[in-house]
Write an enzyme that holds these catalytic residues in place. Structure first.
Site, short mmCIF file in Angstrom:
data_model
loop_
_atom_site.label_atom_id
_atom_site.label_comp_id
_atom_site.label_asym_id
_atom_site.label_seq_id
_atom_site.Cartn_x
_atom_site.Cartn_y
_atom_site.Cartn_z
N TYR A 1 -34.02 12.36 -12.25
CA TYR A 1 -34.47 10.87 -11.83
C TYR A 1 -34.44 10.40 -10.84
CZ TYR A 1 -34.19 5.89 -11.93
OH TYR A 1 -35.16 4.57 -11.49
N SER B 1 -34.84 3.22 -6.23
CA SER B 1 -33.27 2.78 -7.10
C SER B 1 -31.92 2.73 -6.07
CB SER B 1 -33.35 4.06 -8.46
OG SER B 1 -32.35 3.36 -8.66
#
Length: 259
Positions: A157, A143
């Site tokens: 995350y 990501s």
């Protein structure tokens, strides 16, 4: 013109929805036979039914990538069904929100278990068949959040996504002589079920922050992953590709004001 991937074998973890489903569909359209994993049988069955009739087959296996045993079983299933394994898309990931001040040990363990350990475990389980393939490919869905940017509520995350890139660099070295490449795709804001759940206002804010003025599609990520899987990408390893419509480029909102 890229060499056809028709008949090759792939696993896409977390392939029953979202970006994983998009990757599975892109590969199956290219003639790759795909095993998707997920934790919910109903989601797997729905995706398998929706993707029936593509040039490559799509089948599923219920598995939790945080379990090494489940990862070994998923790999064994792909080898049994397709006669081998050429491509592993380590895509499974979760992104529950929790502020740093309120985050519990359980919150942290859950995210790291799926996003980081799940990547380790599926790649570990697949080393032998990927080596036998002679053109093994590992493609990690990381990501921009973590490796490049940050977002409140996602410190766990972001840490997990940065950890994946640390993993890929050493894994790429260790596996290079086995003719296995290890690369990552870093999505920006992609239109998935998870993004829709964050609400229309959030999506509008994200569009406004992206130079293209659009959200990405799951096919955008699938196409990037497919490139890394090609024979023509055999000399690319340990690399990461950002697919974000230019989201990380502006230094401030004012940079987009006159577009």
């Amino acid at each position: 013109m890229f060499t056809s991937l028709q008949g090759r074998s792939a696993i896409v973890t977390g392939g029953s929805k979202g970006i994983g489903r998009g990757i599975a569909e892109t590969f199956a359209r290219a003639g790759v036979n795909v095993v998707i994993t997920g934790r919910t049988g109903a989601d797997i069955d729905r995706t398998v039914a929706d993707l029936a009739g593509l040039p490559g087959t799509v089948t599923g296996v219920t598995a939790d990538v945080a379990s090494p045993e489940d990862c070994r079983r998923a790999v064994a299933t792909a080898v049994e069904r397709h006669g081998g394994l050429d491509i592993v898309c380590a895509n499974a990931g979760i992104f529950p929100s929790a502020s740093l001040a309120e985050m519990t040990p359980e919150d942290l363990d859950q995210v790291l278990g799926t996003n980081v350990k799940g990547t380790f475990y599926i790649v570990q389980a697949a080393v032998e068949p990927l080596t036998a393939s002679g053109h093994g490919r590992v493609i990690i869905t990381s990501s921009i959040t973590g490796p490049v940017t940050g977002f409140p509520g996602w410190s766990h995350y972001g840490a997990s996504k940065a950890a994946q890139l640390g993993f890929l660099r050493t894994a790429a070295i260790e596996l290079a002589r086995k003719k296995i490449t290890v690369n990552a795709v870093l999505p920006g804001n992609i239109l998935t079920e998870g993004l829709v759940e964050m609400g229309e206002q959030y999506m509008d804010q994200m569009k406004a922050a992206i130079p293209t003025g659009t959200l990405g599609t799951v096919a955008d990520i699938g196409n990037a992953a497919l490139f890394f899987a090609t024979d023509e990408a055999a000399y690319i390893t340990g690399q990461s590709l950002i697919v974000d419509g230019g989201q990380i480029l502006p230094e401030s909102a004012e940079a987009l004001a006159d577009l």
